[in-house]
Design a protein around this motif. Structure first.
Motif, PDB file in Angstrom:
ATOM      1  N   THR A  31       0.832  -1.209   0.000  1.00  6.69           N
ATOM      2  CA  THR A  31       0.000   0.000   0.000  1.00  6.69           C
ATOM      3  C   THR A  31       0.863   1.253   0.000  1.00  6.69           C
ATOM      4  O   THR A  31       0.610   2.214  -0.743  1.00  6.69           O
ATOM      5  CB  THR A  31      -0.933   0.012   1.219  1.00  6.69           C
ATOM      6  OG1 THR A  31      -1.824  -1.109   1.156  1.00  6.69           O
ATOM      7  CG2 THR A  31      -1.743   1.302   1.284  1.00  6.69           C
ATOM      8  N   LEU A  32       1.909   1.246   0.825  1.00  9.99           N
ATOM      9  CA  LEU A  32       2.795   2.399   0.914  1.00  9.99           C
ATOM     10  C   LEU A  32       3.578   2.599  -0.381  1.00  9.99           C
ATOM     11  O   LEU A  32       3.699   3.724  -0.887  1.00  9.99           O
ATOM     12  CB  LEU A  32       3.751   2.227   2.098  1.00  9.99           C
ATOM     13  CG  LEU A  32       4.724   3.373   2.372  1.00  9.99           C
ATOM     14  CD1 LEU A  32       3.982   4.689   2.577  1.00  9.99           C
ATOM     15  CD2 LEU A  32       5.585   3.060   3.591  1.00  9.99           C
ATOM     16  N   ILE A  36       3.520   5.952  -2.879  1.00  8.52           N
ATOM     17  CA  ILE A  36       4.711   6.721  -3.250  1.00  8.52           C
ATOM     18  C   ILE A  36       4.879   6.744  -4.768  1.00  8.52           C
ATOM     19  O   ILE A  36       5.189   7.781  -5.358  1.00  8.52           O
ATOM     20  CB  ILE A  36       5.961   6.148  -2.578  1.00  8.52           C
ATOM     21  CG1 ILE A  36       5.853   6.257  -1.051  1.00  8.52           C
ATOM     22  CG2 ILE A  36       7.214   6.842  -3.082  1.00  8.52           C
ATOM     23  CD1 ILE A  36       5.716   7.669  -0.543  1.00  8.52           C
ATOM     24  N   LYS A  37       4.636   5.603  -5.414  1.00  2.41           N
ATOM     25  CA  LYS A  37       4.743   5.536  -6.868  1.00  2.41           C
ATOM     26  C   LYS A  37       3.702   6.459  -7.524  1.00  2.41           C
ATOM     27  O   LYS A  37       3.996   7.163  -8.505  1.00  2.41           O
ATOM     28  CB  LYS A  37       4.516   4.097  -7.334  1.00  2.41           C
ATOM     29  CG  LYS A  37       4.596   3.904  -8.853  1.00  2.41           C
ATOM     30  CD  LYS A  37       5.969   4.241  -9.401  1.00  2.41           C
ATOM     31  CE  LYS A  37       6.168   3.760 -10.832  1.00  2.41           C
ATOM     32  NZ  LYS A  37       5.184   4.326 -11.768  1.00  2.41           N
ATOM     33  N   SER A  38       2.499   6.481  -6.969  1.00  4.20           N
ATOM     34  CA  SER A  38       1.446   7.338  -7.500  1.00  4.20           C
ATOM     35  C   SER A  38       1.812   8.815  -7.347  1.00  4.20           C
ATOM     36  O   SER A  38       1.559   9.630  -8.243  1.00  4.20           O
ATOM     37  CB  SER A  38       0.127   7.055  -6.774  1.00  4.20           C
ATOM     38  OG  SER A  38      -0.897   7.922  -7.208  1.00  4.20           O
ATOM     39  N   LEU A  39       2.442   9.151  -6.223  1.00  4.02           N
ATOM     40  CA  LEU A  39       2.863  10.528  -5.984  1.00  4.02           C
ATOM     41  C   LEU A  39       3.954  10.943  -6.979  1.00  4.02           C
ATOM     42  O   LEU A  39       3.919  12.054  -7.523  1.00  4.02           O
ATOM     43  CB  LEU A  39       3.370  10.679  -4.546  1.00  4.02           C
ATOM     44  CG  LEU A  39       3.809  12.084  -4.107  1.00  4.02           C
ATOM     45  CD1 LEU A  39       2.665  13.078  -4.229  1.00  4.02           C
ATOM     46  CD2 LEU A  39       4.336  12.048  -2.661  1.00  4.02           C
ATOM     47  N   GLU A  40       4.888  10.051  -7.227  1.00  6.61           N
ATOM     48  CA  GLU A  40       5.948  10.337  -8.194  1.00  6.61           C
ATOM     49  C   GLU A  40       5.363  10.515  -9.598  1.00  6.61           C
ATOM     50  O   GLU A  40       5.782  11.417 -10.350  1.00  6.61           O
ATOM     51  CB  GLU A  40       6.983   9.220  -8.188  1.00  6.61           C
ATOM     52  CG  GLU A  40       7.834   9.186  -6.933  1.00  6.61           C
ATOM     53  CD  GLU A  40       8.861   8.076  -6.948  1.00  6.61           C
ATOM     54  OE1 GLU A  40       9.971   8.273  -6.415  1.00  6.61           O
ATOM     55  OE2 GLU A  40       8.542   6.984  -7.488  1.00  6.61           O
ATOM     56  N   GLN A  45       8.259  13.314 -11.178  1.00  3.29           N
ATOM     57  CA  GLN A  45       9.644  13.355 -10.699  1.00  3.29           C
ATOM     58  C   GLN A  45       9.914  12.151  -9.796  1.00  3.29           C
ATOM     59  O   GLN A  45       9.023  11.671  -9.085  1.00  3.29           O
ATOM     60  CB  GLN A  45       9.906  14.636  -9.879  1.00  3.29           C
ATOM     61  CG  GLN A  45       9.719  15.933 -10.636  1.00  3.29           C
ATOM     62  CD  GLN A  45      10.820  16.190 -11.645  1.00  3.29           C
ATOM     63  OE1 GLN A  45      11.885  15.577 -11.582  1.00  3.29           O
ATOM     64  NE2 GLN A  45      10.566  17.107 -12.577  1.00  3.29           N
ATOM     65  N   LYS A  46      11.154  11.672  -9.831  1.00  2.00           N
ATOM     66  CA  LYS A  46      11.570  10.642  -8.885  1.00  2.00           C
ATOM     67  C   LYS A  46      11.866  11.310  -7.551  1.00  2.00           C
ATOM     68  O   LYS A  46      12.618  12.282  -7.479  1.00  2.00           O
ATOM     69  CB  LYS A  46      12.821   9.916  -9.392  1.00  2.00           C
ATOM     70  CG  LYS A  46      12.617   9.175 -10.712  1.00  2.00           C
ATOM     71  CD  LYS A  46      11.633   8.014 -10.578  1.00  2.00           C
ATOM     72  CE  LYS A  46      12.207   6.895  -9.724  1.00  2.00           C
ATOM     73  NZ  LYS A  46      11.264   5.725  -9.666  1.00  2.00           N
TER      74      LYS A  46
END
Length: 304
Positions: A31-32, A36-40, A45-46
């Motif tokens: 889930t986490l 994080i991948k969705s936010l990037e 940006q990485k």
């Protein structure tokens, strides 16, 4: 971009480990990782570089961390304010403070205010003018205490009851300590310590045309740290009186500057600020106790 996702991001940035961050957040690691991948993807940006046993922030990640901390703090403050709208016994106050012995006046006000509102919770941030003023502007803080004249176009303020006196803090065994007061000529050629704010604003109005003859050895954000360096004979500390232990047992002394240099202390808040109920009550009380009405402080105003 959701506040929850920013909380996830900050937890990973803090722990530098996805597993530990997931445990602290009480979510699963998949889930986490997905968040994080969705936010990037959303930012394009990485935010992290993945290593064998840890992950590190990229430059873009550092930028987001600074912004996310402010956004999350603001969200927490808003949530807390609404939770306490009907709380007549308490609430949260947020202060940003400069260093001064006069902070004792504020502490006494908070103490007496807490007698009226026993569930009061207060949060203290320390920093220089630019640091605390930025948080005030963003709405993260309710009030800040500044050791310089606030911008009357942006802020309203109260002057603290007394002034802070500038002087030199130094080891008792140096020759300069034998003087009762220190002139600018006494300091020429000596390594000096001072806060960046004081060196820029206060010391020039005292030293005048001799300012260019003074040597700043190093600047400090915390007076205590600077006093340690001074105690080791690395330099002479320009600072307010009563911030450092200069008792006979300390091995340090304070000598005032001459001509006398003083600085006013101000309690500051934004113009047209919408206060939480507890902050509004606190302001009314301190206005009454300080004997002022929160009007704009004009240049040249004398504290009582």
């Amino acid at each position: 971009m959701e506040i929850r996702t920013l909380r996830y991001f900050l937890a990973v940035a803090r722990d530098e480990n996805m597993t530990r961050a997931a445990e602290s957040l009480h979510v699963t690691q998949p889930t986490l990782s997905k968040a994080i991948k969705s936010l990037e993807d959303e930012l394009g940006q990485k935010l992290f570089t993945r290593q064998s046993f840890s992950i590190k922030l990229t430059d873009e990640g550092f930028l987001l961390r600074n912004r996310a901390e402010d956004l999350v703090s603001m969200a927490d403050k808003i949530e807390q304010e609404f939770l306490t709208l009907d709380d007549i016994t308490g609430g949260d106050l947020y202060f940003g403070l400069a260093e001064s012995y006069q902070i004792s006046f504020l502490a006494r006000e908070i103490n007496s205010f807490k007698q009226l509102y026993p569930d009061l919770r207060y949060h203290i941030t320390s920093g220089d003018t630019s640091q605390v003023a930025e948080k005030l502007d963003k709405g993260i803080l309710d009030f800040v205490v500044l050791a310089e004249m606030p911008d009357i176009n942006k802020y309203e303020s109260l002057i603290f009851p007394k002034t802070d006196t500038w002087g030199v803090i130094m080891p008792a065994d140096v020759p300069l300590a034998q003087k009762e007061a220190i002139t600018v000529d006494d300091l020429v050629g000596l390594p000096l310590f001072c806060s960046g704010q004081g060196w820029k604003n206060d010391i020039p109005r005292w030293a005048k045309d001799k300012m260019e003859d003074l040597h700043l050895e190093g600047s400090f954000g915390l007076v205590y740290n600077a006093s340690v360096f001074a105690k080791e004979h690395l330099g002479y500390l320009l600072s307010f009186d009563k911030l450092v232990d200069t008792s006979p047992e300390s091995g340090m002394v304070f000598r005032p500057l001459t001509p006398k240099l003083e600085t006013n202390l101000y309690l500051v808040w934004k113009k047209y600020q919408t206060f939480s109920p507890i902050a509004e009550r606190f302001l009314k009380k301190i206005q009454q106790d300080f004997g002022q009405k929160g009007k704009e402080i004009k240049p040249g105003t004398i504290s009582f």
